[in-house]
Write a protein that holds these residues in place. Structure first.
Motif, PDB file in Angstrom:
ATOM      1  N   PHE A  45       5.808   1.954   6.585  1.00 41.76           N
ATOM      2  CA  PHE A  45       7.031   2.515   6.024  1.00 41.76           C
ATOM      3  C   PHE A  45       7.658   3.531   6.974  1.00 41.76           C
ATOM      4  N   SER A  46       6.852   4.152   7.823  1.00 43.89           N
ATOM      5  CA  SER A  46       7.399   5.110   8.785  1.00 43.89           C
ATOM      6  C   SER A  46       8.308   4.421   9.802  1.00 43.89           C
ATOM      7  N   ASN A  47       8.118   3.109  10.005  1.00 43.81           N
ATOM      8  CA  ASN A  47       8.938   2.352  10.953  1.00 43.81           C
ATOM      9  C   ASN A  47      10.098   1.625  10.288  1.00 43.81           C
ATOM     10  N   MET A  48      10.197   1.708   8.963  1.00 42.07           N
ATOM     11  CA  MET A  48      11.281   1.035   8.244  1.00 42.07           C
ATOM     12  C   MET A  48      12.477   1.966   8.117  1.00 42.07           C
ATOM     13  N   LYS A  49      13.638   1.390   8.299  1.00 45.21           N
ATOM     14  CA  LYS A  49      14.877   2.154   8.124  1.00 45.21           C
ATOM     15  C   LYS A  49      15.429   1.940   6.717  1.00 45.21           C
ATOM     16  N   LEU A  61      11.026   0.943  -3.193  1.00 47.13           N
ATOM     17  CA  LEU A  61      10.472   2.089  -3.905  1.00 47.13           C
ATOM     18  C   LEU A  61       9.363   2.753  -3.099  1.00 47.13           C
ATOM     19  N   GLN A  62       8.436   1.968  -2.572  1.00 51.31           N
ATOM     20  CA  GLN A  62       7.332   2.540  -1.804  1.00 51.31           C
ATOM     21  C   GLN A  62       7.818   3.187  -0.501  1.00 51.31           C
ATOM     22  N   MET A  63       8.834   2.584   0.140  1.00 45.47           N
ATOM     23  CA  MET A  63       9.388   3.166   1.363  1.00 45.47           C
ATOM     24  C   MET A  63      10.036   4.523   1.062  1.00 45.47           C
ATOM     25  N   VAL A  64      10.811   4.611  -0.013  1.00 48.90           N
ATOM     26  CA  VAL A  64      11.465   5.868  -0.392  1.00 48.90           C
ATOM     27  C   VAL A  64      10.415   6.921  -0.750  1.00 48.90           C
ATOM     28  N   GLN A  65       9.398   6.540  -1.504  1.00 47.23           N
ATOM     29  CA  GLN A  65       8.344   7.487  -1.855  1.00 47.23           C
ATOM     30  C   GLN A  65       7.614   7.988  -0.612  1.00 47.23           C
ATOM     31  N   TYR A  66       7.333   7.088   0.335  1.00 53.24           N
ATOM     32  CA  TYR A  66       6.672   7.480   1.578  1.00 53.24           C
ATOM     33  C   TYR A  66       7.536   8.481   2.349  1.00 53.24           C
ATOM     34  N   LYS A  67       8.813   8.157   2.501  1.00 60.92           N
ATOM     35  CA  LYS A  67       9.712   9.035   3.266  1.00 60.92           C
ATOM     36  C   LYS A  67       9.895  10.381   2.562  1.00 60.92           C
ATOM     37  N   ASN A  68       9.916  10.396   1.235  1.00 63.09           N
ATOM     38  CA  ASN A  68      10.000  11.658   0.492  1.00 63.09           C
ATOM     39  C   ASN A  68       8.749  12.505   0.729  1.00 63.09           C
ATOM     40  N   ARG A  69       7.565  11.872   0.709  1.00 67.16           N
ATOM     41  CA  ARG A  69       6.326  12.611   0.982  1.00 67.16           C
ATOM     42  C   ARG A  69       6.360  13.213   2.387  1.00 67.16           C
ATOM     43  N   GLN A  70       6.871  12.443   3.352  1.00 67.79           N
ATOM     44  CA  GLN A  70       6.947  12.938   4.722  1.00 67.79           C
ATOM     45  C   GLN A  70       7.903  14.120   4.832  1.00 67.79           C
ATOM     46  N   ALA A  71       9.018  14.046   4.113  1.00 63.93           N
ATOM     47  CA  ALA A  71       9.976  15.155   4.124  1.00 63.93           C
ATOM     48  C   ALA A  71       9.360  16.406   3.501  1.00 63.93           C
ATOM     49  N   ILE A  72       8.600  16.236   2.427  1.00 61.80           N
ATOM     50  CA  ILE A  72       7.930  17.374   1.797  1.00 61.80           C
ATOM     51  C   ILE A  72       6.912  17.972   2.761  1.00 61.80           C
ATOM     52  N   LEU A  73       6.154  17.105   3.419  1.00 58.56           N
ATOM     53  CA  LEU A  73       5.171  17.591   4.393  1.00 58.56           C
ATOM     54  C   LEU A  73       5.833  18.365   5.521  1.00 58.56           C
ATOM     55  N   ALA A  74       7.016  17.958   5.894  1.00 60.84           N
ATOM     56  CA  ALA A  74       7.708  18.595   7.011  1.00 60.84           C
ATOM     57  C   ALA A  74       8.334  19.932   6.630  1.00 60.84           C
ATOM     58  N   HIS A  75       8.715  20.120   5.364  1.00 59.41           N
ATOM     59  CA  HIS A  75       9.490  21.303   4.999  1.00 59.41           C
ATOM     60  C   HIS A  75       8.804  22.253   4.017  1.00 59.41           C
ATOM     61  N   HIS A  97       0.856  -1.183   0.000  1.00 61.31           N
ATOM     62  CA  HIS A  97       0.000   0.000   0.000  1.00 61.31           C
ATOM     63  C   HIS A  97       0.896   1.239   0.000  1.00 61.31           C
ATOM     64  N   PRO A  98       0.339   2.403  -0.283  1.00 60.18           N
ATOM     65  CA  PRO A  98       1.168   3.615  -0.280  1.00 60.18           C
ATOM     66  C   PRO A  98       1.826   3.943   1.068  1.00 60.18           C
ATOM     67  N   HIS A  99       1.222   3.542   2.192  1.00 61.73           N
ATOM     68  CA  HIS A  99       1.758   3.915   3.501  1.00 61.73           C
ATOM     69  C   HIS A  99       2.293   2.737   4.310  1.00 61.73           C
ATOM     70  N   HIS A 100       2.017   1.521   3.869  1.00 59.85           N
ATOM     71  CA  HIS A 100       2.487   0.348   4.599  1.00 59.85           C
ATOM     72  C   HIS A 100       2.428  -0.873   3.700  1.00 59.85           C
ATOM     73  N   TYR A 101       3.026  -1.916   4.189  1.00 58.50           N
ATOM     74  CA  TYR A 101       3.017  -3.205   3.513  1.00 58.50           C
ATOM     75  C   TYR A 101       2.461  -4.188   4.525  1.00 58.50           C
ATOM     76  N   ASN A 102       1.589  -5.115   4.117  1.00 62.23           N
ATOM     77  CA  ASN A 102       1.113  -6.101   5.075  1.00 62.23           C
ATOM     78  C   ASN A 102       1.198  -7.502   4.495  1.00 62.23           C
ATOM     79  N   HIS A 103       1.211  -8.473   5.404  1.00 65.94           N
ATOM     80  CA  HIS A 103       1.258  -9.870   4.999  1.00 65.94           C
ATOM     81  C   HIS A 103       0.474 -10.707   5.989  1.00 65.94           C
ATOM     82  N   HIS A 104      -0.011 -11.856   5.516  1.00 63.70           N
ATOM     83  CA  HIS A 104      -0.695 -12.787   6.400  1.00 63.70           C
ATOM     84  C   HIS A 104      -0.462 -14.193   5.895  1.00 63.70           C
TER      85      HIS A 104
END
Length: 132
Positions: free
Chosen positions: A53-57, A97-111, A33-40
């Motif tokens: 993705f916010s918890n992924m390094k 790719l999704q993790m980098v895109q998420y973190k980029n969106r967060q950086a844009i939101l912050a600045h 998903h755009p903000h997380h990945y899930n599995h079952h």
């Protein structure tokens, strides 16, 4: 789309190494998903686990062996989760790719909103222009 309206970017099987003594590979049905990945686990009875993705390094240790790609997701708190997938599935690239895109969106939101007057909605929709 999911029942809750969330957008699924990629769906399929991925194998996760268990934390147990034998460290067996367990097949997991996954959604990206755009903000997380899930599995079952298999079937509808498997417990759904979300990795935000916010918890992924980082996605680390990508290695190709035989028909599989092996990779490790490193979480912010240092926990490492090992996965493998067939080489043609590309889960490691999709998650990265999704993790980098998420973190980029967060950086844009912050600045950017503070400096250039963008609203949070502009950034989340990806609808901001160079000049507002």
């Amino acid at each position: 789309m999911l029942e809750n309206g969330g957008k699924v970017l990629k769906e399929g099987l991925l194998e996760k190494r268990s934390d147990g003594l034998l460290q067996l590979w367990k097949k997991k049905h996954c959604h990206d998903h755009p903000h997380h990945y899930n599995h079952h686990g298999g079937g509808d009875t498997g417990k759904v686990k979300e990795l935000h993705f916010s918890n992924m390094k980082t996605v680390d240790c990508v290695e190709r062996k035989g028909k599989y790609i092996y990779f490790t997701v490193v979480m912010s708190e240092g926990k490492e989760i090992d996965f493998r997938c067939p080489q043609d599935e590309g889960w490691n690239a999709e998650i990265t790719l999704q993790m980098v895109q998420y973190k980029n969106r967060q950086a844009i939101l912050a600045h950017l909103p503070h400096k250039h007057g963008f609203t949070r909605g502009d950034v989340c929709r990806g609808s901001f222009d160079a000049v507002k």
